[in-house]
Scaffold this active site. Structure first.
Site, PDB file in Angstrom:
ATOM      1  N   CYS A 136      16.254 -15.165  -6.478  1.00  0.00           N
ATOM      2  CA  CYS A 136      15.523 -15.411  -7.699  1.00  0.00           C
ATOM      3  C   CYS A 136      14.566 -14.461  -8.030  1.00  0.00           C
ATOM      4  CB  CYS A 136      14.839 -16.929  -8.015  1.00  0.00           C
ATOM      5  SG  CYS A 136      13.753 -17.188  -9.175  1.00  0.00           S
ATOM      6  N   CYS A 139      11.092 -15.688  -9.319  1.00  0.00           N
ATOM      7  CA  CYS A 139      10.268 -16.304  -8.233  1.00  0.00           C
ATOM      8  C   CYS A 139       9.529 -15.164  -7.479  1.00  0.00           C
ATOM      9  CB  CYS A 139      11.011 -17.196  -7.357  1.00  0.00           C
ATOM     10  SG  CYS A 139      12.219 -18.154  -8.417  1.00  0.00           S
ATOM     11  N   ASP A 140      10.389 -14.432  -6.823  1.00  0.00           N
ATOM     12  CA  ASP A 140      10.010 -13.490  -5.762  1.00  0.00           C
ATOM     13  C   ASP A 140       9.590 -12.283  -5.740  1.00  0.00           C
ATOM     14  OD1 ASP A 140      10.143 -15.832  -4.194  1.00  0.00           O
ATOM     15  OD2 ASP A 140      12.294 -15.208  -3.598  1.00  0.00           O
TER      16      ASP A 140
END
Ligand code: NAP
Length: 310
Positions: A136, A139-140
């Site tokens: 992701c 997200c990261d």
């Protein structure tokens, strides 16, 4: 009115299911949430969640789920551990069959079984998940400021997320197994024009390498047989998403070509009394915050159905 044991069964304990559970418990429905393993879902794949509102410093995926579960439990949500293996959803009394042979009857169902990223299946991938291997970019990505990262895949997700990652990373290497990308032309052109993106085409990742600090790079094999080591600190596997739908009657639910479940804006599937929420839905955006919102909406739709069918 019926012999069903519950008003509502929620299948799946990720953010969508837990939020549905919270709303169902507060609405004092006779409800139970069934989860096959530990609650959590895909949010546990990420170390740190920076885009869930209410946590200005961010929060770990684990802690966020823990809080969601505790909040639902505070209102008395019943949960049951066990894998659902089949569902009979057509009639007014729904029946869910469990792995241990038991079954549960209910009047309404919320399907919140989620999805999982497709894995590449190479050595090192599992070992370094959460320590450099990510599924992701949204997200990261921000954790890789100034670093070199690799994206595996050539579809819209891979190319879109590679462009997103250039906001943070010094360099993004897109590794794709063919010499032509699958992504739409407009995305391709945007990526080709981006000086921070390098393409490694006709190539496959063979292994993720790393040490105590996390990922150090990937072994790549080019289709002409040559091999090389590419030093990167992050590897984003963006090769598609798979719905967790093994237990679902896909034809009856009108699943899309990828196996996700279509709903209307109130999260109602085409089967009366059956709602779907979160990543299992056929949709474009898959985020924790959207899953939670959909879980709430699904319970409101379930309440309305129970009221009118009762
Ligand atoms: P996708 O379109 O299925 O693409 C998956 C990519 O991963 C392909 O390039 C595929 O290679 C590669 N791949 C699959 N298995 C692999 C393996 N084992 N080893 C190496 N590479 C592998 O998936 P997606 O990009 O996640 O998109 C899913 C759907 O959402 C698509 O319909 C897409 O159009 C849509 N989407 C749309 C947008 C947008 O419109 N902006 C954005 C994101 C997603 P091959 O090309 O060789 O098969």
């Amino acid at each position: 009115m019926s012999a069903a044991a519950y008003d509502l069964v929620i299948v799946g304990g990720g953010p969508a299911g837990l939020t549905a559970g919270l709303y169902a418990a507060r609405a004092m429905l006779r409800a139970v949430l069934i989860e096959k393993g530990a609650v959590g879902g895909q949010v546990l794949l990420t170390d740190w969640v920076d885009n869930y509102p209410g946590f200005p410093e961010g929060i770990s995926g684990f802690e966020l789920i823990d809080k969601m579960a505790a909040q639902a439990a505070r209102f008395g949500l019943a949960t049951r551990l066990g894998a659902v293996t089949a569902m009979e959803l057509g009639g007014p009394v729904k029946r869910l069959v469990l792995e241990d042979g038991g079954d549960i009857t209910c009047r309404a169902v919320i399907i919140a079984t989620g999805a999982r990223p497709r894995q590449l299946g190479v050595p090192g991938e599992e070992e370094f998940t959460g320590r450099g291997v990510s599924y992701c970019a949204t997200c990261d990505g921000p954790f890789y400021r100034g670093q070199e990262v690799a994206v595996v895949g050539g579809g819209n997700t891979a190319v879109e997320e590679a462009i997103f990652l250039t906001r943070f990373a010094a360099k993004v290497h897109v590794i794709h197994r063919r010499n032509e990308l699958r992504a739409t032309r407009i995305l391709q052109e945007e990526a080709f024009a981006n000086p921070k993106i390098a393409f490694v085409l006709d190539s496959r990742v063979q292994r993720v390498r790393g040490g105590a600090q996390g990922v150090e790079g990937v072994d790549i094999r080019h289709n002409d047989g040559t091999e090389r080591f590419l030093p990167v600190t992050g590897v984003f596997m963006l090769i598609g998403t798979r719905p967790n739908n093994d237990m679902l009657p896909l034809a009856e639910l009108g699943a899309d070509a990828q196996g996700f479940i279509p709903t209307d804006g109130e999260m109602r599937t085409r089967l009366a009394g059956v709602m779907a929420a979160g990543d299992i839905r056929s949709k474009a955006v898959r985020q924790v915050v959207t899953a939670a919102g959909e879980g709430a909406v699904a319970v409101l739709a379930a309440e309305e159905y129970l009221h009118h069918s009762g």
